[in-house]
Design an enzyme around this catalytic site. Structure first.
Site, PDB file in Angstrom:
ATOM      1  N   ARG A  74       1.184  -1.316  -0.017  1.00  0.00           N
ATOM      2  CA  ARG A  74      -0.111  -0.272   0.395  1.00  0.00           C
ATOM      3  C   ARG A  74       1.204   1.022  -0.360  1.00  0.00           C
ATOM      4  O   ARG A  74       0.079   2.804  -0.477  1.00  0.00           O
ATOM      5  CB  ARG A  74      -1.616   0.053   1.259  1.00  0.00           C
ATOM      6  N   TYR A 119      -8.990  14.207  -6.147  1.00  0.00           N
ATOM      7  CA  TYR A 119      -9.665  15.368  -5.439  1.00  0.00           C
ATOM      8  C   TYR A 119      -8.523  15.434  -3.766  1.00  0.00           C
ATOM      9  O   TYR A 119      -8.440  14.874  -3.501  1.00  0.00           O
ATOM     10  CB  TYR A 119     -11.037  14.921  -4.591  1.00  0.00           C
ATOM     11  N   PRO A 120      -8.641  16.995  -3.549  1.00  0.00           N
ATOM     12  CA  PRO A 120      -8.051  17.208  -2.293  1.00  0.00           C
ATOM     13  C   PRO A 120      -9.157  17.733  -1.503  1.00  0.00           C
ATOM     14  O   PRO A 120      -9.970  18.126  -1.452  1.00  0.00           O
ATOM     15  CB  PRO A 120      -6.981  18.480  -2.604  1.00  0.00           C
ATOM     16  N   MET A 121      -8.752  17.607   0.141  1.00  0.00           N
ATOM     17  CA  MET A 121      -9.620  17.144   0.689  1.00  0.00           C
ATOM     18  C   MET A 121      -9.032  17.753   2.186  1.00  0.00           C
ATOM     19  O   MET A 121      -7.649  17.601   2.666  1.00  0.00           O
ATOM     20  CB  MET A 121     -10.604  16.424   1.571  1.00  0.00           C
ATOM     21  N   ASN A 122      -9.499  18.401   3.008  1.00  0.00           N
ATOM     22  CA  ASN A 122      -9.246  19.159   4.045  1.00  0.00           C
ATOM     23  C   ASN A 122      -9.894  18.404   5.602  1.00  0.00           C
ATOM     24  O   ASN A 122     -11.052  18.303   5.158  1.00  0.00           O
ATOM     25  CB  ASN A 122      -9.261  20.680   5.120  1.00  0.00           C
ATOM     26  N   HIS A 154     -16.463   5.502   8.932  1.00  0.00           N
ATOM     27  CA  HIS A 154     -16.139   6.448   7.289  1.00  0.00           C
ATOM     28  C   HIS A 154     -15.545   4.610   6.444  1.00  0.00           C
ATOM     29  O   HIS A 154     -16.149   4.710   5.296  1.00  0.00           O
ATOM     30  CB  HIS A 154     -14.999   6.889   7.645  1.00  0.00           C
ATOM     31  N   GLN A 157      -8.334   2.597  -3.657  1.00  0.00           N
ATOM     32  CA  GLN A 157      -7.828   4.369  -3.116  1.00  0.00           C
ATOM     33  C   GLN A 157      -6.354   4.565  -2.412  1.00  0.00           C
ATOM     34  O   GLN A 157      -6.271   3.238  -2.414  1.00  0.00           O
ATOM     35  CB  GLN A 157      -8.847   4.574  -2.045  1.00  0.00           C
TER      36      GLN A 157
END
EC number: 1.3.98.5
Length: 250
Positions: free
Chosen positions: A131, A145-148, A172, A185
């Site tokens: 991984r 996509y980026p995320m916070n 989650h 992912q």
């Protein structure tokens, strides 16, 4: 002070997005344009040789919509190797006709939120190594996509206890497991590297699965209360042997 999550870090990651300057490329004579494309193909085929030595990987996708035309994703053991790739790419003649629209710098990351207690060196665990230093699936479709994690006066992820965050991340993760076999992912950490905290890269042979998982995640408390997202990029796999057709102008 809340306890920080520990991370395992693997290959460094560079997503490069470009729009093709078709207007300028159109006026280039065909023989010169063919030479540009051939040089580009050779460059990417050369950088792809790291796969055989398992010292990196890369993927190329044709992005849908007007945010970009091409995504080049590179994974390497050292950040400076990504610098070298980008510098050498910028020296190619085709680079004069590719307009940078977005980039993302990060590193493959696994957190300890769901890890059990063990005395073993995680970097010697074959599952974890696969991984952290992955062989990319090169599925038909990609979504990035980026995320916070949100941090404001009402909802602040970083003020939650470790136990609270572990519970939220477990729930989650259970949603994500429903898409095993449908979506692959990769999470890359980017705190201190880029404008968001994480990058998410999804692969699938069914583009609709991206919509399904992102929508279902919206109802998960981790996302609903604490998730903040940047732009989404979706595209279709393109191989270097398809460049002649991709760059062809009649």
């Amino acid at each position: 002070m809340s306890q920080a999550a520990e991370t395992l870090d693997g290959w460094y990651s560079l997503h490069l997005f470009y729009a093709v300057d078709w207007a300028s490329l159109r006026i280039v004579p065909k023989d010169e344009r063919d030479a540009l494309v051939t040089e580009f193909q050779s460059f990417l085929e050369n950088t792809a040789t790291v796969r055989s030595s398992k010292s990196g990987d890369q993927a190329i996708y044709n992005i849908t919509g007007q945010k970009a035309d091409l995504l080049l994703w590179f994974l390497r053991p050292e950040m400076k190797s990504l610098n070298h790739i980008e510098n050498e790419f910028n020296k190619l003649r085709i680079a004069d006709f590719l307009i940078p629209t977005y980039s993302y710098v990060s590193v493959i990351e696994l957190s300890n939120y769901l890890a059990g207690k063990s005395d073993e060196d995680p970097y010697e665990n074959p599952h974890i190594k696969a991984r952290l230093y992955p062989e990319l699936p090169h599925s038909d479709y990609i979504c990035f996509y980026p995320m916070n994690k949100r941090r404001n006066e009402t909802y602040n992820w970083y003020m939650l206890t470790m136990e609270e965050r572990q519970k939220l991340m477990y729930d989650h993760g259970m949603i994500g497991r429903k898409y095993a076999g449908k979506i692959k992912q990769f999470i890359t950490g980017s705190v201190g590297f880029d404008d968001f905290e994480w990058g998410v890269t999804l692969f699938s042979d069914d583009v609709l699965q991206f919509k399904k998982i992102v929508y279902e995640m919206r109802f998960d408390e981790t996302t609903a209360r604490y998730g903040e997202f940047g732009s989404f990029f979706v595209g279709h796999l393109i191989n270097t042997n398809e460049f002649d057709q991709f760059f062809a102008i009649s």
